[in-house]
Design a protein around this motif. Structure first.
Motif, PDB file in Angstrom:
ATOM      1  N   ASN A  75       0.461  -1.269  -0.278  1.00 46.43           N
ATOM      2  CA  ASN A  75       0.545   0.141   0.003  1.00 46.43           C
ATOM      3  C   ASN A  75       0.839   1.248   0.257  1.00 46.43           C
ATOM      4  OD1 ASN A  75      -0.895  -2.665   1.204  1.00 46.43           O
ATOM      5  ND2 ASN A  75      -3.801  -1.171   0.581  1.00 46.43           N
ATOM      6  N   GLU A  76       1.802   1.952   0.908  1.00 45.53           N
ATOM      7  CA  GLU A  76       2.840   2.309   0.884  1.00 45.53           C
ATOM      8  C   GLU A  76       3.303   2.475  -0.427  1.00 45.53           C
ATOM      9  OE1 GLU A  76       4.121   3.510   4.468  1.00 45.53           O
ATOM     10  OE2 GLU A  76       3.121   2.520   6.093  1.00 45.53           O
ATOM     11  N   ARG A  77       3.938   1.832  -0.756  1.00 47.32           N
ATOM     12  CA  ARG A  77       5.227   1.625  -1.508  1.00 47.32           C
ATOM     13  C   ARG A  77       4.560   1.181  -3.327  1.00 47.32           C
ATOM     14  NH1 ARG A  77       9.028   4.405   0.592  1.00 47.32           N
ATOM     15  NH2 ARG A  77       9.592   4.668  -1.396  1.00 47.32           N
ATOM     16  N   GLY A  78       3.327   0.409  -3.348  1.00 47.21           N
ATOM     17  CA  GLY A  78       2.676   0.365  -4.225  1.00 47.21           C
ATOM     18  C   GLY A  78       3.231  -0.937  -5.267  1.00 47.21           C
ATOM     19  N   LEU A  79       3.774  -1.411  -4.413  1.00 48.13           N
ATOM     20  CA  LEU A  79       4.245  -3.270  -4.658  1.00 48.13           C
ATOM     21  C   LEU A  79       3.258  -3.825  -5.310  1.00 48.13           C
ATOM     22  CD1 LEU A  79       8.431  -3.437  -3.786  1.00 48.13           C
ATOM     23  CD2 LEU A  79       7.018  -1.545  -5.765  1.00 48.13           C
ATOM     24  N   SER A  80       3.013  -4.720  -6.518  1.00 45.94           N
ATOM     25  CA  SER A  80       2.576  -5.653  -6.397  1.00 45.94           C
ATOM     26  C   SER A  80       2.703  -6.776  -5.631  1.00 45.94           C
ATOM     27  CB  SER A  80       2.218  -5.686  -7.764  1.00 45.94           C
ATOM     28  OG  SER A  80       2.997  -6.497  -8.207  1.00 45.94           O
ATOM     29  N   LYS A  81       1.652  -8.071  -5.492  1.00 49.19           N
ATOM     30  CA  LYS A  81       2.111  -9.129  -4.420  1.00 49.19           C
ATOM     31  C   LYS A  81       3.074 -10.143  -5.513  1.00 49.19           C
ATOM     32  CE  LYS A  81      -1.336 -10.269  -1.629  1.00 49.19           C
ATOM     33  NZ  LYS A  81      -1.981  -9.407  -1.415  1.00 49.19           N
ATOM     34  N   ASP A  82       3.058 -10.107  -7.227  1.00 49.87           N
ATOM     35  CA  ASP A  82       3.836 -10.656  -7.776  1.00 49.87           C
ATOM     36  C   ASP A  82       5.210 -10.285  -7.562  1.00 49.87           C
ATOM     37  OD1 ASP A  82       1.706 -12.105  -8.855  1.00 49.87           O
ATOM     38  OD2 ASP A  82       1.416 -10.507 -10.906  1.00 49.87           O
ATOM     39  N   ILE A  83       5.329  -8.939  -7.795  1.00 46.31           N
ATOM     40  CA  ILE A  83       6.464  -8.499  -7.785  1.00 46.31           C
ATOM     41  C   ILE A  83       7.599  -8.772  -6.750  1.00 46.31           C
ATOM     42  CG2 ILE A  83       7.997  -6.142  -7.122  1.00 46.31           C
ATOM     43  CD1 ILE A  83       7.524  -6.229 -10.518  1.00 46.31           C
ATOM     44  N   ILE A  84       6.701  -8.275  -5.313  1.00 39.29           N
ATOM     45  CA  ILE A  84       6.801  -9.371  -4.713  1.00 39.29           C
ATOM     46  C   ILE A  84       7.812 -10.782  -4.224  1.00 39.29           C
ATOM     47  CG2 ILE A  84       7.178  -9.060  -2.159  1.00 39.29           C
ATOM     48  CD1 ILE A  84       4.279  -7.061  -1.929  1.00 39.29           C
ATOM     49  N   ARG A  85       6.865 -11.363  -4.925  1.00 41.48           N
ATOM     50  CA  ARG A  85       7.330 -12.384  -5.152  1.00 41.48           C
ATOM     51  C   ARG A  85       8.693 -12.779  -5.586  1.00 41.48           C
ATOM     52  NH1 ARG A  85       3.077 -14.694  -5.482  1.00 41.48           N
ATOM     53  NH2 ARG A  85       2.689 -14.465  -7.624  1.00 41.48           N
ATOM     54  N   MET A  89       7.551   8.762  -9.225  1.00 41.74           N
ATOM     55  CA  MET A  89       7.309   9.290 -10.010  1.00 41.74           C
ATOM     56  C   MET A  89       5.984   8.282 -10.780  1.00 41.74           C
ATOM     57  SD  MET A  89       9.441  11.701 -13.020  1.00 41.74           S
ATOM     58  CE  MET A  89       8.457  11.684 -13.503  1.00 41.74           C
ATOM     59  N   MET A  90       6.573   6.882 -10.279  1.00 42.08           N
ATOM     60  CA  MET A  90       5.989   5.670 -10.508  1.00 42.08           C
ATOM     61  C   MET A  90       4.287   5.406  -9.562  1.00 42.08           C
ATOM     62  SD  MET A  90       6.511   4.673 -13.183  1.00 42.08           S
ATOM     63  CE  MET A  90       6.873   6.255 -13.144  1.00 42.08           C
ATOM     64  N   ARG A  91       5.128   6.223  -8.075  1.00 46.33           N
ATOM     65  CA  ARG A  91       3.958   5.593  -7.309  1.00 46.33           C
ATOM     66  C   ARG A  91       2.309   6.786  -7.362  1.00 46.33           C
ATOM     67  NH1 ARG A  91       5.905   6.358  -2.147  1.00 46.33           N
ATOM     68  NH2 ARG A  91       7.244   6.965  -2.759  1.00 46.33           N
ATOM     69  N   GLU A  92       3.146   7.945  -8.017  1.00 45.03           N
ATOM     70  CA  GLU A  92       1.660   8.559  -9.127  1.00 45.03           C
ATOM     71  C   GLU A  92       1.561   9.014  -9.953  1.00 45.03           C
ATOM     72  OE1 GLU A  92       4.123  12.915  -8.093  1.00 45.03           O
ATOM     73  OE2 GLU A  92       4.739  13.124  -6.118  1.00 45.03           O
ATOM     74  N   GLY A  93       1.337   8.632 -10.319  1.00 44.31           N
ATOM     75  CA  GLY A  93       0.880   7.770 -11.736  1.00 44.31           C
ATOM     76  C   GLY A  93       1.634   8.266 -12.919  1.00 44.31           C
ATOM     77  N   LYS A  94       2.968   8.845 -13.130  1.00 43.49           N
ATOM     78  CA  LYS A  94       3.771   9.677 -14.083  1.00 43.49           C
ATOM     79  C   LYS A  94       4.585   8.504 -15.458  1.00 43.49           C
ATOM     80  CE  LYS A  94       3.539  13.820 -11.202  1.00 43.49           C
ATOM     81  NZ  LYS A  94       3.874  14.752 -10.475  1.00 43.49           N
ATOM     82  N   LYS A  95       3.511   7.558 -15.336  1.00 46.60           N
ATOM     83  CA  LYS A  95       4.015   7.155 -16.169  1.00 46.60           C
ATOM     84  C   LYS A  95       4.775   7.222 -17.769  1.00 46.60           C
ATOM     85  CE  LYS A  95       4.425   2.281 -18.854  1.00 46.60           C
ATOM     86  NZ  LYS A  95       3.190   0.423 -18.379  1.00 46.60           N
TER      87      LYS A  95
END
Length: 593
Positions: free
Chosen positions: A139-149, A341-347
């Motif tokens: 939630n705070e860092r915005g990482l998906s479960k797939d990336i964590i794994r 920038m990624m967490r702010e949606g600035k892709k």
């Protein structure tokens, strides 16, 4: 002392294909039956580095280095012979046997890899039990479960001896535990290095965990990041986070994004910028640059938008120029990094910044500390840039950068060249001069007629025709060789001449020193251009014998001059006559062959 068995070494030689191994470091192009590339061991633009898939050898015709696939790994990874065998065994999943006994994970490196795998299991299970840290990552860092794994993130719990107890139970050697750096000692004994931290697994290009990095989420903790120390399996100056995954995408895009932090990397990778690597826990080094060059020369540095990030990007950019790479630098907004920038949606915005990235010198000109708007500041900028350019070895690459600098600053190129020439002279004067002792001899291979004949005999030792090799075995003596390099090579190849098959040059090379390998590899590459025959072998043997006899004859003639009116003159004349007869009779010695 345990040693790797001959069966294992032979298995490595037969499985580790030189084209495959070298191709992981440089981009090869086929020319005839061999493959060529710019040499990874010296700075060049032309492809003088060659590999022969048929002979499983490499040779650089620029700097002279050459050898087998094992020697290549030795040199490019800067490791010892045994470590290069281990390196290739890991690369090709070959089980190492020690003195004929299958490896039971008793060697230090293997134990350390096993320790890191067990440690990762401990961190993974700890993360599963912590809702707080799961919330932080997702939630705070915005990482998906797939990336964590996929990138094997975990948690080092707030336990002083949790990992230590596990490793003791597994009965690893105390040396392996100590070298891993995961356990440290203090006044109260041994305890876990990492506690109460998010853990990032540091995975090498062979997909093995070689270290960890821990990030504290406690704002009161002064040490935000903590990394594994240097170890036999982890070298910060050569490690790039995420390369084990991104290398497959880099080869498709022929581009590399270089970021500073683990979270910068994970956010970009998660958002489909998969051609990314991170430099973490250390400054960007020339070893990093050399490693990146294996995959692509189109590099964009994506560092933080603050002054520290800007300065680090410029330093890293000039480090890349030492390897002949002209990087670009992306200009991120002040105070933001790729993770922000990624967490702010600035892709889209960051992708535009990648497209608009500035060449190194232009970026430095724009962001030079103090500006470039006054003559004094412009002069400071030029001095700084020229000093960095003067460190580049390749003169053509230096000239390319000088032209670019002239265009940016509007300063005449000849004036810049004059200043650069002074810096280059100063660099040369500062280099320590090698003092050669009088007892040290330098053998210039191939200069004399005799050297050429000796080299041809060495080449013929590797001829496919068994009759040629038997001829050399029966007639050529080690003492015939005067060149110390060729003499050593012949000593090592002699025992193989009686075999039904031509000697394996790689086996011989593994027993030689680097200069001897260079001479042998050159000789064998040249053999492909010749047609070995019995006649050529006989001509070489006759040539060597004649050379020795004529040298003796000249010495006797000089002696005769000094004794022309003495009683010894007749004896000397008789010896000279005998030598002439021997020279005339040499051909008859081989007439029945």
């Amino acid at each position: 002392m345990a040693r790797i068995s001959e069966q294992t070494i032979e298995q490595i030689r037969s499985i580790a294909d030189i084209q495959d191994v070298v191709g992981r470091y440089v981009q090869l192009k086929k020319r005839g039956k061999n493959w060529f590339a710019p040499c990874p061991f010296h700075n060049e633009k032309t492809g003088s580095f060659s590999i022969s898939p048929e002979r499983q050898m490499f040779k650089c015709f620029g700097c002279g280095v050459g050898g087998s696939v094992i020697n290549f790994i030795q040199k490019i990874e800067n490791i010892e012979f045994v470590d290069s065998l281990k390196f290739l065994a890991e690369m090709y999943n070959i089980e190492i046997q020690w003195d004929g006994i299958p490896n039971t994970s008793n060697n230090l490196s293997q134990q350390m890899y096993d320790i890191h795998e067990i440690t990762w299991d401990y961190y993974r299970e700890s993360l599963k039990k912590s809702k707080v840290y799961q919330h932080y990552l997702e939630n705070e860092r915005g990482l998906s479960k797939d990336i964590i794994r996929e990138f094997q993130l975990g948690l080092a719990p707030n336990n002083w001896q949790g990992l230590l107890d596990i490793l003791r139970e597994k009965k690893f050697s105390s040396e392996a535990i100590k070298e891993s750096g995961l356990i440290i000692s203090g006044e109260k004994g041994f305890f876990d290095r990492f506690r109460n931290r998010v853990m990032f697994s540091l995975i090498n290009e062979r997909n093995k965990i070689c270290g960890f990095a821990g990030r504290s989420i406690d704002p009161k903790d002064h040490a935000k990041y903590m990394n594994s120390p240097e170890s036999p399996i982890y070298h910060k100056s050569n490690f790039l986070y995420g390369l084990n995954k991104s290398k497959n995408f880099i080869s498709k895009t022929d581009k590399i994004l270089v970021v500073e932090g683990y979270l910068d990397f994970l956010q970009l990778y998660q958002n489909d910028f998969k051609h990314t690597v991170a430099v973490s826990g250390t400054a960007f080094t020339q070893q990093h640059a050399r490693k990146l060059k294996r995959y692509s020369e189109n590099i964009i540095l994506v560092f933080d938008g603050d002054s520290a990030g800007i300065n680090a990007a410029i330093r890293s950019g000039f480090t890349l120029t030492l390897e002949g790479i002209l990087p670009k630098i992306a200009e991120l907004p002040i105070g933001l990094d790729p993770d922000d920038m990624m967490r702010e949606g600035k892709k889209k915005e960051i992708n535009d910044l990648f497209k608009e990235a500035l060449p190194l010198l232009e970026f430095q000109f724009k962001h030079f500390n103090g500006g470039t708007d006054t003559p004094q500041n412009l002069n400071k900028f030029l001095r700084s840039s020229l000093l960095d350019i003067s460190k580049i070895d390749d003169p053509i690459f230096r000239e390319i950068m000088l032209k670019e600098l002239a265009e940016i600053t509007k300063i005449r190129e000849e004036n810049l060249y004059e200043k650069l020439s002074l810096l280059l002279k100063r660099n040369i004067n500062r280099q320590p001069k090698k003092i050669i002792k009088k007892t040290e001899t330098i053998i210039k291979v191939g200069e004399s007629r005799r050297d050429k004949i000796e080299k041809e005999i060495i080449q013929l030792c590797f001829a496919k025709d068994e009759k040629i090799r038997n001829l050399l075995y029966n007639y050529v003596e080690i003492d015939w060789f005067k060149n110390s390099y060729y003499k050593t090579i012949y000593k090592n190849v002699f025992i193989h001449l009686k075999g039904e098959l031509a000697p394996d040059a790689n086996i011989v090379m593994d027993r030689l020193e680097e200069k001897e390998r260079a001479n042998l590899s050159k000789s064998i590459f040249e053999l492909d251009l010749k047609n070995p025959t019995i006649k050529l072998a006989i001509d070489c043997m006759i040539g060597l014998e004649k050379h020795d006899l004529r040298s003796t004859q000249r010495a006797m003639q000089e002696k005769l001059k000094d004794n022309i009116n003495t009683s010894d003159s007749l004896k000397i004349l008789q010896k000279i006559s005998e030598i002439r007869l021997k020279i005339n009779d040499i051909k008859d010695k081989y007439i029945d062959i």
